[in-house]
Design a protein around this motif. Sequence first.
Motif, PDB file in Angstrom:
ATOM      1  N   LEU A 163      -4.916  -0.673   1.358  1.00  0.00           N
ATOM      2  CA  LEU A 163      -5.696  -1.893   1.531  1.00  0.00           C
ATOM      3  C   LEU A 163      -6.918  -1.582   2.383  1.00  0.00           C
ATOM      4  CD1 LEU A 163      -2.888  -4.541   2.165  1.00  0.00           C
ATOM      5  CD2 LEU A 163      -4.008  -3.936   0.022  1.00  0.00           C
ATOM      6  N   GLY A 165       0.828  -1.201   0.000  1.00  0.00           N
ATOM      7  CA  GLY A 165       0.000   0.000   0.000  1.00  0.00           C
ATOM      8  C   GLY A 165       0.858   1.245   0.000  1.00  0.00           C
ATOM      9  N   THR A 222      -8.687  -7.424  -0.354  1.00  0.00           N
ATOM     10  CA  THR A 222      -8.032  -6.728  -1.460  1.00  0.00           C
ATOM     11  C   THR A 222      -6.824  -7.519  -1.949  1.00  0.00           C
ATOM     12  OG1 THR A 222      -8.735  -4.616  -0.511  1.00  0.00           O
ATOM     13  CG2 THR A 222      -6.997  -4.538  -2.182  1.00  0.00           C
ATOM     14  N   PHE A 231      -5.897  -9.238  -5.811  1.00  0.00           N
ATOM     15  CA  PHE A 231      -4.654  -9.007  -6.544  1.00  0.00           C
ATOM     16  C   PHE A 231      -3.916 -10.320  -6.819  1.00  0.00           C
ATOM     17  CE2 PHE A 231      -5.021  -4.514  -5.451  1.00  0.00           C
ATOM     18  CZ  PHE A 231      -4.478  -3.912  -6.568  1.00  0.00           C
ATOM     19  N   VAL A 239       2.218  -6.245  -5.837  1.00  0.00           N
ATOM     20  CA  VAL A 239       0.939  -5.543  -5.661  1.00  0.00           C
ATOM     21  C   VAL A 239       1.176  -4.040  -5.639  1.00  0.00           C
ATOM     22  CG1 VAL A 239      -0.978  -5.119  -4.087  1.00  0.00           C
ATOM     23  CG2 VAL A 239      -0.158  -7.453  -4.455  1.00  0.00           C
ATOM     24  N   GLU A 240       0.536  -3.342  -6.557  1.00  0.00           N
ATOM     25  CA  GLU A 240       0.613  -1.884  -6.623  1.00  0.00           C
ATOM     26  C   GLU A 240      -0.771  -1.327  -6.334  1.00  0.00           C
ATOM     27  OE1 GLU A 240       3.142   0.073  -6.986  1.00  0.00           O
ATOM     28  OE2 GLU A 240       4.687  -1.450  -7.389  1.00  0.00           O
ATOM     29  N   VAL A 241      -0.933  -0.785  -5.144  1.00  0.00           N
ATOM     30  CA  VAL A 241      -2.233  -0.253  -4.742  1.00  0.00           C
ATOM     31  C   VAL A 241      -2.011   0.898  -3.773  1.00  0.00           C
ATOM     32  CG1 VAL A 241      -2.478  -1.829  -2.781  1.00  0.00           C
ATOM     33  CG2 VAL A 241      -4.517  -0.901  -3.887  1.00  0.00           C
ATOM     34  N   GLU A 242      -2.954   1.818  -3.770  1.00  0.00           N
ATOM     35  CA  GLU A 242      -2.829   2.988  -2.898  1.00  0.00           C
ATOM     36  C   GLU A 242      -2.980   2.607  -1.431  1.00  0.00           C
ATOM     37  OE1 GLU A 242      -4.184   7.564  -3.417  1.00  0.00           O
ATOM     38  OE2 GLU A 242      -5.800   6.080  -3.428  1.00  0.00           O
TER      39      GLU A 242
END
Length: 494
Positions: free
Chosen positions: A219, A183, A225, A229, A214-217
């Motif tokens: 969780l 995150g 989430t 992914f 995992v590239e996410v802003e």
Amino acid sequence: MDAASDITGARDLKELTTDFNTNVEYLKESLGVKKSFDVIHRELEFAGVRMGLFFVDGFVKDDVLNVIFIHLAKLEFKDLNPSAVSKLLHTHIAYVETETVKDTEKIIAAVLAGPPVLLIEGSDTAIMIDARTYPARNPDEPDIERVVRGSRDGFTETLIFNTALTRRRLRDRSLRMEYLQIGRRSKTDIALAYLEDVADEQLVDTIRSKLQAVEVEGLAMADKTIEEFLFKRHWNPFPMVRYTERPDVAAIHLMEGHVLIYTDTSPSVMITPTTLFHHVQHAEEYRQKPIVGAYLRWVRFAAMLASVFVLPLWLLIAVNPANVPDDLRFLLPKGEHEVPFLLQALLTEIGIDALRMAAIHTPNALATALGLIAALMIGEIAVDVGLLTKNIILFLSISALGTFATPSYEFGMATRIVRLSLLVLTGFFHGIGLIAGTLFWFLLLAFTKSLNTPYLWPLLPFNGKALLDIIVRSPVPAKHKRPSVLQPKDGSRT
């Protein structure tokens, strides 16, 4: 160079410098000390050496810091010179979890995660004191995984508590808890757990690489989430991982060779990889004698099959009364009906889902009243006015019981989707629709894999001994081998 220029230049600071003021001002600006009431900077001085403590209010153990500061207040100048950081770290800060850090991004991430950070005048190294504490509830027994006999503790929303509960049951030197952060903004703590001398190394590497990719802003939904992914099968209703809130269940799967994923802020632990049969077993079966456990398992299997097929089969009978044998004619609805049976079935399915959601959002004090409303005012009146038949109510109740008997909540919701699809196909295409729908779902399961693990193993590919163990719940002393589908390094349990 004036002070304003120093602060501007500090905005690009990658590592701490020996300029104490520059370090302090950069961290104050980056952490928003004056903009957030709970991010605090304390100006301190011990033995003639200036220090700066950064922490988040509510995340630190006050008693630990008070003990440290009381000791530091007694020091003299010679006690911290010539190497203040080394003497503080090895002599005067009597706390177990301490480490040095220079990278400013790591310092910022540490402060926001909980551990306070201490800056020392004249040093380009800070000391991180992991004296953090999180608001946490007691490790109570999970609501959806209750047992009659057995432990009453369960995972909580705090990562370190969950890993400790697992280690309490599995004191093996090869148990590994790898730490990761996911995150860009949330920087959520993740732990990858496995037995190093049991779990397949390739499986561990695959999961680790997927997590690191995992590239996410952030969780927002924690482990859910991560699951999306990892597996990316967004339109397949069947769960690719099993969730558990029981430490004993987690420990058992680790010993089999599974890899577990712990996520901070979530009381659920993901078990990977899993098959369909992992979702239909319950800890209660292993808390009873093998023959009792086998009986409970058969009842559960029967209930789950009934939850999928009872209502579509009754609908098939109801829409084709001429083809019903005399021995089954008692299942046919009595009297006239105004509403088509398919519509009745769909209305009851939607109604029970609405009731379930209402129960979730209803305070406990009103739950009994909600049940009375559903049973008396809706159910009986719907039958009296001719909206529903008694047969629909009966067979829907049987289907609902089977759904609630499913140990895995996610798998139970998947079977609801299957049942709805079979109802629609049966209503429009009768027997052909029921057969085609059943075949479609079976083929979907047959071709589904969870991290290269066949979802229907040991049925497909067939493994007689493993399948027999699932059907009869063999005694634990008779289990000498780990599941071969996991390809464990050590396949023997002895």
